[in-house]
Design an enzyme around this catalytic site. Structure first.
Site, PDB file in Angstrom:
ATOM      1  N   GLY A   1       0.859  -1.334   0.015  1.00 11.04           N
ATOM      2  CA  GLY A   1       0.017   0.044   0.097  1.00 11.04           C
ATOM      3  C   GLY A   1       0.739   1.217  -0.119  1.00 11.04           C
ATOM      4  N   ASN A   2       0.293   2.280   0.311  1.00 10.68           N
ATOM      5  CA  ASN A   2       0.875   3.540   0.243  1.00 10.68           C
ATOM      6  C   ASN A   2       0.254   4.514   1.383  1.00 10.68           C
ATOM      7  OD1 ASN A   2      -1.059   5.265  -0.884  1.00 10.68           O
ATOM      8  ND2 ASN A   2      -0.582   4.139  -2.618  1.00 10.68           N
TER       9      ASN A   2
END
Ligand code: CTP
Length: 399
Positions: A210-211
């Site tokens: 993810g980020n």
């Protein structure tokens, strides 16, 4: 256009006699916090539930309760309404709605409501049986026909211990509606699709790549577009944010799910804003079972995700939506934004440096179009949203 529709505005808050009156103090405080100045008028019944002293303490202005106030030399109801930009009735009881609908003027609150020329917003609060009574419904229909807008009531637990429709909307939602009532509807009839947040690309059933995107920028665009009258579809990756009221929200996890949702909504849109931080890569294979640790190195092979914005850009046709992309860079901001504008075929790229607003409520961005580079000062994400949406409003005026 100002993001803070309430900033510097005068709100006349009329507090009726219902137990929800205790929440009206929070309404006054939130109006004040968002920059409005508040005058308060309490009905006689309102004073049974909450003291004018509470509102005076919050607003810095004496709460008014008496049409015959001997301390005021002129016509109090005329003075209070002449300066009001908005009249907000919260809580609006069944009795107060009836008196408004039939134009009675037998106390300070109702004379104010007759004398007011500003937009009127009401937040009803009562038992469901009173709300559903044909008399109340007919009064509400009359008020609506006259241009009065409603915030709520909502379904929820009631003072009686029951649950049902009739509960006053929460203070923040009422104040959002107040801001909306003061916002020019320059995007009425327009359709806006916004993507927001990051994406989660599954590694196995419990892990993902993810980020750090918070989703705040895209949510701000969705909320402001709604405030300005647009019909809004928000395609949201996983975020901690609450769905904005009055917006159609599609929740997705992966880039490919986001692609399907955005491409599904885009054909009927006037504007697509890709504020999402879409993962460029995803694990080539998703393990069916949770990956167990071992002493060996773990190598995850990644493959390219579809580029949603580029796909929209490549499929452009006359009459299609205006396309807005974001560029988060660590250097050569304008140059890279220009390159992205051309490569992804969009109308506007909102460029910012990684340190300038990834998290938080503010952002400092540069707007890059084929013809102009406009660096903006640091401002709230809602204000940035407005600057982006101004491009759609301008297009609507034939610019
Ligand atoms: N975007 C998209 N689909 C992707 C990746 C990005 O639609 N798979 C959109 C983003 O929502 C954003 C814009 O494209 O509006 C810019 O994304 P960014 O990741 O900064 O650009 P890239 O094309 O990935 O370029 P680079 O990695 O070189 O910065």
């Amino acid at each position: 256009m100002s993001a803070s529709a309430l900033s510097g505005r005068e709100v006349l808050l009329v507090v009726g006699g219902g137990i929800a009156a205790f929440k009206s103090a929070l309404v006054a405080r939130e109006l004040q916090r968002r920059g409005a100045a508040v005058e308060t008028v309490l009905t006689a019944a309102g004073q049974r539930f909450i003291s004018g002293v509470t509102f005076a303490g919050i607003t810095g202005r004496a709460a008014r309760v008496d049409l015959w106030d001997p301390s005021y030399p002129g016509e109090l109801h005329i003075a209070l309404t002449a300066k009001a930009d908005l009249v907000l009735v919260a809580p609006a009881t069944a009795d107060l709605l009836a008196r408004m609908a039939h134009g009675l003027g037998d106390d300070l609150a109702t004379t104010c409501l007759l004398a007011a020329r500003a937009p009127v917003l009401v937040a009803p609060a009562m038992h469901p049986r009173m709300w559903e009574h044909p008399a109340t419904q007919a009064n509400v229909a009359l008020l609506r026909a006259r241009g009065v807008t409603l915030a709520g009531p909502v379904v929820g637990p009631l003072a009686s211990g029951e649950s049902g429709i009739g509960r006053m909307s929460e203070p923040a939602a009422i104040v959002d509606a107040a801001a909306r009532a003061l916002t020019p509807q320059d995007l009425a009839g327009r359709r806006v699709v916004v993507s927001a947040g990051g994406t989660h690309e599954a590694i196995d059933p419990v892990r993902f790549v993810g980020n750090r995107s918070s989703g705040r920028m895209g949510y701000a665009v969705a909320a402001r577009a709604r405030d300005r009258g647009a019909t809004v579809v928000l395609v949201s990756g996983p975020t901690a944010l609450a769905a904005p009221e009055g917006v159609e929200v599609h929740r997705v996890r992966s880039a490919r799910q986001m692609r399907d949702a955005v491409l599904g909504a885009a054909p009927s849109a006037d504007l697509v804003v890709m504020a999402a931080a879409v993962a460029d890569y995803r694990p080539a294979d998703v393990a069916a079972e949770k990956i167990k640790k071992s002493d060996a190195e773990l190598v995850i092979r990644m493959v390219k995700n579809p580029d949603i914005l580029a796909e929209l850009g490549a499929a452009r046709r006359p009459g299609g939506p205006m396309l807005v992309g974001f560029a988060l860079e660590t250097g050569d901001l304008v140059e890279r934004a220009r390159e992205k504008l051309a490569r992804k075929g969009c109308d506007l790229v909102v460029a910012n440096l990684a340190d300038d607003g990834f998290d938080g409520d503010d952002n400092r961005v540069t707007l890059v179009t084929p013809g102009a580079v406009v660096p903006l000062e640091r401002m709230s994400k809602a204000a940035v949203a407005d600057r982006i949406l101004d491009h759609l409003a301008a297009q609507g005026r034939g610019d």
